[in-house]
Design an enzyme around this catalytic site. Structure first.
Site, PDB file in Angstrom:
ATOM      1  N   ARG A 124     -11.239   4.007   9.278  1.00  0.00           N
ATOM      2  CA  ARG A 124     -10.115   3.163  10.236  1.00  0.00           C
ATOM      3  C   ARG A 124     -10.579   3.460  11.713  1.00  0.00           C
ATOM      4  O   ARG A 124     -11.509   4.334  11.837  1.00  0.00           O
ATOM      5  CB  ARG A 124      -9.040   3.850  10.168  1.00  0.00           C
ATOM      6  CG  ARG A 124      -8.057   3.550   8.820  1.00  0.00           C
ATOM      7  CD  ARG A 124      -6.861   2.741   9.036  1.00  0.00           C
ATOM      8  NE  ARG A 124      -6.426   2.427   7.521  1.00  0.00           N
ATOM      9  CZ  ARG A 124      -5.487   1.574   7.326  1.00  0.00           C
ATOM     10  NH1 ARG A 124      -4.974   0.857   8.550  1.00  0.00           N
ATOM     11  NH2 ARG A 124      -5.256   1.385   6.081  1.00  0.00           N
ATOM     12  N   SER A 137      -0.618  -2.961   2.682  1.00  0.00           N
ATOM     13  CA  SER A 137      -1.571  -2.278   3.269  1.00  0.00           C
ATOM     14  C   SER A 137      -3.041  -3.057   2.802  1.00  0.00           C
ATOM     15  O   SER A 137      -2.958  -3.124   1.799  1.00  0.00           O
ATOM     16  CB  SER A 137      -1.427  -0.871   2.940  1.00  0.00           C
ATOM     17  OG  SER A 137      -0.355  -0.423   3.301  1.00  0.00           O
ATOM     18  N   LYS A 167       4.431   5.152  10.084  1.00  0.00           N
ATOM     19  CA  LYS A 167       5.318   4.622   8.894  1.00  0.00           C
ATOM     20  C   LYS A 167       6.367   5.549   8.748  1.00  0.00           C
ATOM     21  O   LYS A 167       7.423   5.061   8.304  1.00  0.00           O
ATOM     22  CB  LYS A 167       4.140   4.708   7.686  1.00  0.00           C
ATOM     23  CG  LYS A 167       3.073   3.940   7.559  1.00  0.00           C
ATOM     24  CD  LYS A 167       3.409   2.435   7.897  1.00  0.00           C
ATOM     25  CE  LYS A 167       2.632   1.199   8.079  1.00  0.00           C
ATOM     26  NZ  LYS A 167       1.129   1.401   7.756  1.00  0.00           N
ATOM     27  N   ASP A 225       0.822  -4.472  12.633  1.00  0.00           N
ATOM     28  CA  ASP A 225       1.348  -3.437  11.504  1.00  0.00           C
ATOM     29  C   ASP A 225       3.003  -3.387  11.442  1.00  0.00           C
ATOM     30  O   ASP A 225       3.327  -3.368  10.282  1.00  0.00           O
ATOM     31  CB  ASP A 225       0.699  -2.092  11.557  1.00  0.00           C
ATOM     32  CG  ASP A 225       0.674  -1.406  10.245  1.00  0.00           C
ATOM     33  OD1 ASP A 225       0.268  -1.919   9.218  1.00  0.00           O
ATOM     34  OD2 ASP A 225       1.000  -0.296  10.239  1.00  0.00           O
ATOM     35  N   ARG A 264      -2.776   7.359   3.103  1.00  0.00           N
ATOM     36  CA  ARG A 264      -1.559   7.877   2.652  1.00  0.00           C
ATOM     37  C   ARG A 264      -1.452   8.343   1.188  1.00  0.00           C
ATOM     38  O   ARG A 264      -2.179   7.796   0.470  1.00  0.00           O
ATOM     39  CB  ARG A 264      -0.471   6.688   2.901  1.00  0.00           C
ATOM     40  CG  ARG A 264      -0.290   6.449   4.324  1.00  0.00           C
ATOM     41  CD  ARG A 264       0.822   5.290   4.471  1.00  0.00           C
ATOM     42  NE  ARG A 264       0.362   4.142   3.918  1.00  0.00           N
ATOM     43  CZ  ARG A 264       0.635   3.548   2.759  1.00  0.00           C
ATOM     44  NH1 ARG A 264       1.583   4.198   1.928  1.00  0.00           N
ATOM     45  NH2 ARG A 264       0.211   2.390   2.258  1.00  0.00           N
ATOM     46  N   CYS A 316      -4.130  -5.743   3.345  1.00  0.00           N
ATOM     47  CA  CYS A 316      -4.110  -7.083   2.710  1.00  0.00           C
ATOM     48  C   CYS A 316      -4.239  -8.269   3.846  1.00  0.00           C
ATOM     49  O   CYS A 316      -3.863  -9.495   3.562  1.00  0.00           O
ATOM     50  CB  CYS A 316      -2.858  -7.457   1.924  1.00  0.00           C
ATOM     51  SG  CYS A 316      -2.819  -6.499   0.125  1.00  0.00           S
ATOM     52  N   HIS A 369       7.158  -4.249   8.095  1.00  0.00           N
ATOM     53  CA  HIS A 369       5.683  -3.869   7.947  1.00  0.00           C
ATOM     54  C   HIS A 369       5.058  -5.201   8.005  1.00  0.00           C
ATOM     55  O   HIS A 369       4.497  -5.949   7.027  1.00  0.00           O
ATOM     56  CB  HIS A 369       5.383  -3.363   6.453  1.00  0.00           C
ATOM     57  CG  HIS A 369       3.876  -2.996   6.277  1.00  0.00           C
ATOM     58  ND1 HIS A 369       3.406  -2.703   5.079  1.00  0.00           N
ATOM     59  CD2 HIS A 369       3.094  -2.214   7.190  1.00  0.00           C
ATOM     60  CE1 HIS A 369       1.914  -2.297   5.450  1.00  0.00           C
ATOM     61  NE2 HIS A 369       1.996  -2.127   6.490  1.00  0.00           N
ATOM     62  N   TYR A 384      -4.274  12.892   7.996  1.00  0.00           N
ATOM     63  CA  TYR A 384      -4.783  11.380   8.113  1.00  0.00           C
ATOM     64  C   TYR A 384      -3.584  10.297   8.305  1.00  0.00           C
ATOM     65  O   TYR A 384      -2.219  10.504   7.621  1.00  0.00           O
ATOM     66  CB  TYR A 384      -5.373  11.057   6.661  1.00  0.00           C
ATOM     67  CG  TYR A 384      -6.373   9.965   6.991  1.00  0.00           C
ATOM     68  CD1 TYR A 384      -7.574  10.239   7.229  1.00  0.00           C
ATOM     69  CD2 TYR A 384      -6.046   8.596   6.810  1.00  0.00           C
ATOM     70  CE1 TYR A 384      -8.590   9.082   7.384  1.00  0.00           C
ATOM     71  CE2 TYR A 384      -6.749   7.742   6.980  1.00  0.00           C
ATOM     72  CZ  TYR A 384      -8.122   7.890   7.289  1.00  0.00           C
ATOM     73  OH  TYR A 384      -8.892   6.796   7.346  1.00  0.00           O
TER      74      TYR A 384
HETATM   75  P1  GTP Z   1      -3.117  -1.975   6.942  1.00  0.00           P
HETATM   76  O1  GTP Z   1      -3.671  -1.607   8.306  1.00  0.00           O
HETATM   77  O2  GTP Z   1      -3.431  -1.078   5.788  1.00  0.00           O
HETATM   78  O3  GTP Z   1      -1.718  -2.351   6.911  1.00  0.00           O
HETATM   79  O4  GTP Z   1      -3.753  -3.330   6.405  1.00  0.00           O
HETATM   80  P2  GTP Z   1      -3.901  -4.784   7.115  1.00  0.00           P
HETATM   81  O5  GTP Z   1      -2.823  -5.634   6.371  1.00  0.00           O
HETATM   82  O6  GTP Z   1      -3.807  -4.830   8.440  1.00  0.00           O
HETATM   83  O7  GTP Z   1      -5.285  -5.392   6.450  1.00  0.00           O
HETATM   84  P3  GTP Z   1      -6.619  -5.815   7.268  1.00  0.00           P
HETATM   85  O8  GTP Z   1      -6.534  -7.081   8.160  1.00  0.00           O
HETATM   86  O9  GTP Z   1      -7.254  -4.675   7.989  1.00  0.00           O
HETATM   87  O10 GTP Z   1      -7.672  -6.352   6.024  1.00  0.00           O
HETATM   88  C1  GTP Z   1      -7.862  -5.371   5.080  1.00  0.00           C
HETATM   89  C2  GTP Z   1      -8.990  -5.915   4.171  1.00  0.00           C
HETATM   90  O11 GTP Z   1      -8.835  -7.146   3.768  1.00  0.00           O
HETATM   91  C3  GTP Z   1     -10.202  -6.131   5.016  1.00  0.00           C
HETATM   92  O12 GTP Z   1     -11.284  -5.602   4.078  1.00  0.00           O
HETATM   93  C4  GTP Z   1     -10.508  -7.690   5.200  1.00  0.00           C
HETATM   94  O13 GTP Z   1     -11.857  -7.998   5.418  1.00  0.00           O
HETATM   95  C5  GTP Z   1      -9.650  -8.361   4.034  1.00  0.00           C
HETATM   96  N1  GTP Z   1      -9.281  -9.496   4.588  1.00  0.00           N
HETATM   97  C6  GTP Z   1      -8.341  -9.815   5.568  1.00  0.00           C
HETATM   98  N2  GTP Z   1      -8.140 -11.258   5.666  1.00  0.00           N
HETATM   99  C7  GTP Z   1      -8.769 -11.890   4.528  1.00  0.00           C
HETATM  100  C8  GTP Z   1      -8.759 -13.044   4.316  1.00  0.00           C
HETATM  101  O14 GTP Z   1      -8.362 -14.177   4.844  1.00  0.00           O
HETATM  102  N3  GTP Z   1      -9.600 -13.308   3.021  1.00  0.00           N
HETATM  103  C9  GTP Z   1     -10.210 -12.260   2.334  1.00  0.00           C
HETATM  104  N4  GTP Z   1     -10.909 -12.542   1.232  1.00  0.00           N
HETATM  105  N5  GTP Z   1      -9.998 -10.928   2.857  1.00  0.00           N
HETATM  106  C10 GTP Z   1      -9.233 -10.867   3.855  1.00  0.00           C
HETATM  107  C1  SPV Z   2      -1.203   1.269   5.942  1.00  0.00           C
HETATM  108  O1  SPV Z   2      -1.580   1.948   5.092  1.00  0.00           O
HETATM  109  O2  SPV Z   2      -0.172   0.172   5.781  1.00  0.00           O
HETATM  110  C2  SPV Z   2      -1.573   1.457   7.159  1.00  0.00           C
HETATM  111  C3  SPV Z   2      -2.219   2.948   7.522  1.00  0.00           C
HETATM  112  O3  SPV Z   2      -1.206   0.714   8.300  1.00  0.00           O
HETATM  113  S1  SPV Z   2      -1.408   4.127   7.582  1.00  0.00           S
HETATM  114  O4  SPV Z   2      -0.983   4.313   9.194  1.00  0.00           O
HETATM  115  O5  SPV Z   2      -2.096   5.267   7.109  1.00  0.00           O
HETATM  116  O6  SPV Z   2      -0.046   4.028   6.840  1.00  0.00           O
HETATM  117 MN    MN Z   3      -0.016  -0.751   7.537  1.00  0.00          MN
END
Ligand code: GTP
Ligand code: SPV
Ligand code: MN
Length: 605
Positions: free
Chosen positions: A377, A260, A218, A285, A69, A262, A238, A209
């Protein structure tokens, strides 16, 4: 087809503006999906992965300038700057429209325009929203088929009804005979992700993207929906949605707002390290929250697929995600193995001796750079997730017991904190902070920024009105019917910069405490920051690699650190300017009082 004259007229208008070579109405069928993928393989836009190893899977590589984004190029074009507020990029709607019309003129030359009717939310639910995306990107069309309910079924359900007008172009017209590139897009200064809330319209130009281009996500389900939600008394957030079942078979639903990258996808698909506990996924999400007929807050996932971060995803960290993507998955910006399979950093297998990296270049472990882009992704249908809750498409939504909020805070913020009240919970949400991640293009990756309810880049209006709306929503519930708000932080670090908490499946221990708090079965102690697990209340049995000292650091509310935090919150509130809800200023005052140090005054001479 359709007799929706508004739709037909709009398509006519856009066809004349963008001058595509032809128009393709997406029916959403399997055959159509396969046809588009086959064409992209033939043109070099996609790589068919080894169909023995990854049946139904394809790989796309984006342009290096188009990998996430673009918050700097995302605009809220509400009638006044005040309506967009201090945290959004506001543009005058007439000016922006004129700028973008000039870009759109002839922009689909040499390309097909796809008409994508889609529904966010279960088809037939009175709460679902309709959109139609017009795009010149077949990549967008195939992704939208996984992420939304798309095609004839959406068009039929729409009938003559109203819809969000979503216009998207990659911004790369082709002259006669000009060869296409594998990922067409426009230069950064020509990229625009524009929202016109007063017209229910989204105009996106120049990026192909993710959230820049899949406009149901979003742009519609958060930025446009949040404006509508405020008018109608609900919340577009979110957030993931999960169902948690305890060993006695009792079930509760939690949502969680994390910024994002996290950990939403990871928590939504968690495999608890605690015996007898089970997590089921309802969304990873976005959650739409509203008061149900039963008087409780209910959550619906408007999406139908996952667009998840690949790096860090392994059979160890997130087995449910790994099983989901074993077939019928679209990968973007991951690395390609010599066998025709995918690889990324943190996939759990050693780096192969040779890969094709996300930029299409030869890669070896000696290359000294990432093989997959950090924001690489996967796109996969939610139905493919082994942990999907059977009730995930319930049009009434799931009754929410607890709302979690959290981000990447290396210091200050404890592993888990329960709010003292709804108002205090909204205060905690308003000051949430997190280190910036690779999910958006930024030169500030790693810096902590305040990100209210993980919605900073996604609120379609003034953040202060958004926070006021959260307070208002709380007032519509009877006491006891409202979920409680908890802050969590999996990312606290020790002095050496190592994570104190193992995270992932072990996060179930925190979920258990929250679950039991809601049932009055777990103890808490009051601290200035809020309620924390009483000694022994957090189940740490069998937890390896975390000693007592680390646990005490994880649960520590350090008063001098919190005084500094309160000062930084005050500075943040000041920066947001006039019009912060007085309830939140009261909460800040109360925090300062609990810390016993309202202002850091120099001592008297
Ligand atoms: P978006 O799709 O961008 O909104 O992200 P998301 O909030 O769904 O994050 P996602 O679960 O994909 O995690 C993103 C990163 O955080 C990855 O590299 C994970 O490995 C890391 N991660 C997730 N959960 C944990 C955790 O409990 N501890 C740690 N240290 N890292 C974590
Ligand atoms: C985020 O960035 O929080 C995502 C990926 O979930 S996107 O769909 O590109 O916004
Ligand atoms: Mn997201």
């Amino acid at each position: 087809m359709t007799s929706n004259t508004d739709l037909l007229n709009w398509i006519d208008e856009i066809t004349r503006l963008c001058t595509p070579d032809s128009v393709h109405w997406c029916d959403g069928s399997e055959e159509e999906y396969q046809l588009l993928l086959d064409r992209m393989v033939a043109s070099g836009a996609a790589v068919r992965l080894n169909q023995q190893l990854r049946p139904g899977c394809y790989l796309f590589r984006s342009h290096p300038s188009d990998v996430a984004r673009v918050e700097d190029r995302t605009f809220i074009a509400s009638p006044t700057r005040e309506e967009a507020g201090p945290t959004n990029n506001w543009r005058d709607p007439e000016e922006l429209r004129a700028t973008m019309l000039a870009l759109y003129r002839g922009c689909m030359k040499g390309r097909k325009m796809y008409v994508i009717p889609f529904v966010m939310g279960p088809i037939g639910s009175e709460f679902s929203l309709f959109g139609v995306e017009l795009t010149d990107s077949p990549y967008v069309a195939v992704n939208m088929r996984l992420m939304t309910r798309m095609g004839t079924k959406a068009l039929d359900a729409l009938g003559d009804g109203d819809f969000v007008r979503c216009l998207h172009s990659v911004g790369a017209p082709l002259d006669q005979g000009q060869a296409d590139v594998s990922w067409p897009c426009a230069p950064m200064e020509h990229k625009y992700i524009a929202h016109f809330p007063q017209d229910n319209a989204i105009w996106s130009y120049g990026s192909g993207y993710g959230g820049n281009a899949l406009l149901g996500k979003k742009c519609l389900a958060l930025r446009i929906a949040s404006v509508q939600a405020r008018k109608e008394g609900w919340l577009a957030e979110h957030m993931l949605i999960l169902g948690l079942t305890d060993p006695k078979g009792r079930k509760a639903y939690f949502t969680a707002a994390f910024p994002s990258a996290c950990g939403k996808t990871n928590l939504a698909m968690l495999v608890p390290k605690l015996p007898g506990w089970k997590v089921e996924t309802l969304g990873d999400d976005i959650a739409w929250l509203r008061k149900g007929r039963d008087g409780r807050l209910r959550a619906v996932n408007p999406e139908s697929g996952f667009f998840g971060v690949a790096p860090g995803t392994s059979y160890k960290s997130n087995p449910n995600a790994m099983h989901s993507i074993e077939r019928d998955t679209l990968f973007t910006n991951v690395a390609l193995t010599d066998e025709g399979d995918v690889w990324w950093e943190g996939i759990g297998t050693p780096p192969p001796s040779h890969l094709i990296d996300w930029q299409g270049m030869d890669w070896t472990p000696e290359s000294g750079r990432n093989a997959a882009h950090p924001n690489a992704r996967f796109t996969v249908s939610a139905a493919r997730c082994p942990a999907i809750a059977p009730e995930w498409e319930d049009p009434e939504g799931a009754p929410v017991s607890a709302i979690l909020i959290g981000g990447r805070r290396p210091g200050v913020v404890p592993l888990v904190t329960e709010s003292l009240s709804w108002q205090h919970g909204v205060f905690m949400g308003s000051v949430m902070g997190s280190e910036i991640t690779a999910a958006a293009i930024s030169d500030a990756i790693g810096q902590v920024r305040r990100d209210p309810f993980a919605m900073l880049p996604f609120i379609g209006y003034n953040v202060k009105d958004y926070l006021r709306h959260w307070l208002e929503v709380g007032k519509a519930f009877l006491p006891g019917q409202l979920p409680r708000i908890f802050s969590v932080n999996w990312f606290r670090k020790d002095a050496g910069g190592r994570f104190l908490w193992p995270g992932y499946g072990e996060n179930a221990r925190v979920l258990k405490w929250i679950f039991q708090r809601m049932l009055g079965e777990a103890e808490a102690i009051e601290t200035p920051a809020g309620l924390l697990p009483a000694p022994g209340a957090l189940d740490l049995e069998g937890l390896e690699g975390v000693d007592e000292e680390q646990v005490s650091q994880l649960l520590k509310v350090d008063i001098p650190e919190w005084r500094a935090e309160a000062r930084s919150i005050r500075a943040y509130y000041d920066k947001l300017g006039e019009g912060m809800p007085s309830e939140l200023k009261d909460e800040l005052g109360a925090l300062e009082q609990r810390l016993g140090d309202p202002v850091d005054q120099p001592s008297a001479p």
